[in-house]
Scaffold this active site. Structure first.
Site, PDB file in Angstrom:
ATOM      1  N   PHE A 133     -11.149   0.636   5.383  1.00 43.56           N
ATOM      2  CA  PHE A 133     -11.935  -0.062   4.353  1.00 43.56           C
ATOM      3  C   PHE A 133     -11.008  -0.375   3.188  1.00 43.56           C
ATOM      4  CE2 PHE A 133     -14.454  -0.385   0.500  1.00 43.56           C
ATOM      5  CZ  PHE A 133     -15.445  -1.277   0.893  1.00 43.56           C
ATOM      6  N   ASP A 218      -2.974   2.041   0.986  1.00 43.28           N
ATOM      7  CA  ASP A 218      -4.203   1.946   0.188  1.00 43.28           C
ATOM      8  C   ASP A 218      -4.601   3.363  -0.205  1.00 43.28           C
ATOM      9  OD1 ASP A 218      -6.732   1.762  -0.858  1.00 43.28           O
ATOM     10  OD2 ASP A 218      -7.527   0.437   0.695  1.00 43.28           O
ATOM     11  N   LYS A 247     -10.171   3.737  -8.242  1.00 42.51           N
ATOM     12  CA  LYS A 247     -11.141   4.840  -8.278  1.00 42.51           C
ATOM     13  C   LYS A 247     -10.799   5.942  -9.286  1.00 42.51           C
ATOM     14  CE  LYS A 247     -13.905   4.063  -4.275  1.00 42.51           C
ATOM     15  NZ  LYS A 247     -13.448   3.256  -3.154  1.00 42.51           N
TER      16      LYS A 247
HETATM   17  C1  LIG Z   1     -13.340   1.771  -2.762  1.00 48.66           C
HETATM   18  C2  LIG Z   1     -12.158   1.346  -2.005  1.00 48.66           C
HETATM   19  C3  LIG Z   1     -11.600   0.061  -2.150  1.00 48.66           C
HETATM   20  C4  LIG Z   1     -12.229  -0.999  -3.030  1.00 48.66           C
HETATM   21  O1  LIG Z   1     -12.258  -0.624  -4.350  1.00 48.66           O
HETATM   22  P1  LIG Z   1     -13.244  -1.413  -5.385  1.00 48.66           P
HETATM   23  O2  LIG Z   1     -12.925  -0.797  -6.710  1.00 48.66           O
HETATM   24  O3  LIG Z   1     -14.649  -1.154  -4.917  1.00 48.66           O
HETATM   25  O4  LIG Z   1     -12.888  -2.836  -5.298  1.00 48.66           O
HETATM   26  C5  LIG Z   1     -10.452  -0.235  -1.448  1.00 48.66           C
HETATM   27  N1  LIG Z   1      -9.870   0.667  -0.646  1.00 48.66           N
HETATM   28  C6  LIG Z   1     -10.367   1.911  -0.494  1.00 48.66           C
HETATM   29  C7  LIG Z   1      -9.648   2.876   0.383  1.00 48.66           C
HETATM   30  C8  LIG Z   1     -11.536   2.282  -1.147  1.00 48.66           C
HETATM   31  O5  LIG Z   1     -12.021   3.507  -0.965  1.00 48.66           O
END
Ligand SMILES: *Cc1c(COP(=O)(O)O)cnc(C)c1O
Length: 393
Positions: A133, A218, A247
């Site tokens: 994701f 990521d 986050k």
């Molecule tokens: C939440 C998340 C995203 C997206 O972040 P947003 O601030 O919602 O755009 C991307 N990669 C990972 C692994 C995530 O957990």
């Protein structure tokens, strides 16, 4: 429960029955005056809990000085913070964003600009993994290629190749001269709290080096202390070329960053990217306090110690209940994979005062603030035992 629910907001989040009016540390108070222990942490966002006094103070001070000037002007706040990020990581350069997916977008642009700078115009493809994701923009939808998220929004962007999770043989089969980068979440969050093997990550790095492929992590969810290190790649022997962070980075203030080595972002020159708000003084003022607290070795050691305690206790609970298939995860990003509907169990935990977030693959995600104490973990464990005890009856 809320009485008069209005519906002016697009219903993309489904039905929302709980509303909170205030929070402090690891606790939230609902509008009907119930106290909840927050093991959802705003989806792994509230790294220092709710209303941390140092963050409140930093934000209030900045709010009375300066909110926004745009990125047309030099900002020593930004440069000082970027220096902190770089000194604590592999990175030499940073691009600021307001969210995780924007940091992913920036990283994808770093990749494409790198190969374009070196005139390797064929290296357009990025390898991603099943269960990944990366967010909700078109590039992220295209990267993760998960029908649950993209259905109805096609056509997707070309240039992404999805391969099986943690499978080196399959990964190697997909390497060819057109691959420009590998994008990987060291601990898959939404996908179901699945950590990649550290050895797998190290092998991928080697293959990238041999084939002029950039390695892009990521760490939007797994980063900023969540694993017990500032970034989870620090548990391996390798470093990435690019990393997306967000986050936990500002404990609830909207903010993100794309980190890069100097070499990888050589194509990101004047005019190549921009953001009106990215690196806004309010966000930076909070983020500066957050990194100071979280990058501290003693702080990270206590996260690691508490995470290991939580893990051991959850493993004991796993033995007791057939309903639990597996406890998984790393650091304070843990998941309980269950046999029956994870949403029902997630709601039961909430009703008993423990906030949590469901993840894919039938998982209940537990991502408490990093300031969680052993006694708060015990309180959560008690609720978890009680709920699984009732289901087993
Ligand atoms: C939440 C998340 C995203 C997206 O972040 P947003 O601030 O919602 O755009 C991307 N990669 C990972 C692994 C995530 O957990």
């Amino acid at each position: 429960m809320i009485k008069n629910i209005k519906d002016y907001i697009m219903p993309t989040y489904g039905e929302r029955k709980l509303e909170f009016k205030e929070g402090s540390g690891c606790y939230l108070i609902s509008t009907d005056n119930k106290k909840y222990l927050d093991f959802g942490g705003g989806i792994a966002v509230n790294s220092l809990g709710h209303c941390h006094p140092k963050l409140v103070n930093a934000l209030q001070e900045q709010a009375s000085k300066l909110w926004h000037t745009s990125n047309l002007y030099y900002s020593s706040l930004q440069e000082n913070y970027a220096e902190q990020l770089c000194k604590n990581t592999f990175a030499d350069k940073v691009f600021f964003t307001n969210s995780g997916v924007e940091a992913i977008e920036a990283g994808i642009k770093v990749v494409r600009s790198f190969h374009s700078y070196h005139k390797n115009f064929h290296k357009k493809n990025i390898i991603t993994f099943e269960g990944a994701f990366h967010g909700r923009t078109f590039a992220a939808l295209s990267a993760q290629q998960n029908k649950k998220y993209f259905e109805g929004f096609e056509p997707l962007m070309p240039g992404f190749l999805k391969v099986p999770f943690n499978d080196l043989i399959n990964f190697k089969k997909n390497i060819d001269e057109n691959i420009g980068a590998v994008l990987l979440e060291p601990i898959q969050g939404e996908g179901g709290i699945r950590p990649f093997d550290l050895k797998f990550i190290e092998e991928v790095r080697k293959i990238c080096d041999k084939n002029n492929i950039l390695f892009f992590l990521d760490e939007v969810q797994s980063g900023f202390g969540r694993s017990g290190k500032l970034f989870s790649y620090e548990w391996t022997k390798i470093e990435p070329d690019i990393l997306a962070s967000a986050k936990g980075i500002a404990s609830g203030f909207p903010f993100g960053a794309c980190l890069s080595t100097e070499k990888a972002c050589i194509g990101m020159t004047k005019g190549k990217h921009g953001s009106t708000y990215g690196g806004n003084p309010l966000a930076i003022s909070v983020a500066t306090e957050v990194i100071e607290i979280i990058s501290n070795k003693n702080f990270l050691n206590s996260v690691d110690k508490n995470a290991r305690y939580f893990w051991r206790k959850l493993k004991n609970i796993e033995k007791k209940f057939d309903e639990i298939i597996e406890v998984r995860g790393a650091g304070l990003l843990l998941g309980i994979k269950v046999k029956s509907d994870n949403i029902i169990i997630s709601n039961l935990l909430t009703e008993n005062g423990l906030l949590n977030v469901p993840a894919n693959d039938s998982v209940i995600r537990l991502a408490p603030p990093l300031i969680i104490t052993e006694s708060e973990i015990d309180e959560a464990l008690k609720i978890i035992e009680k709920v699984f005890g009732k289901i087993n009856e």
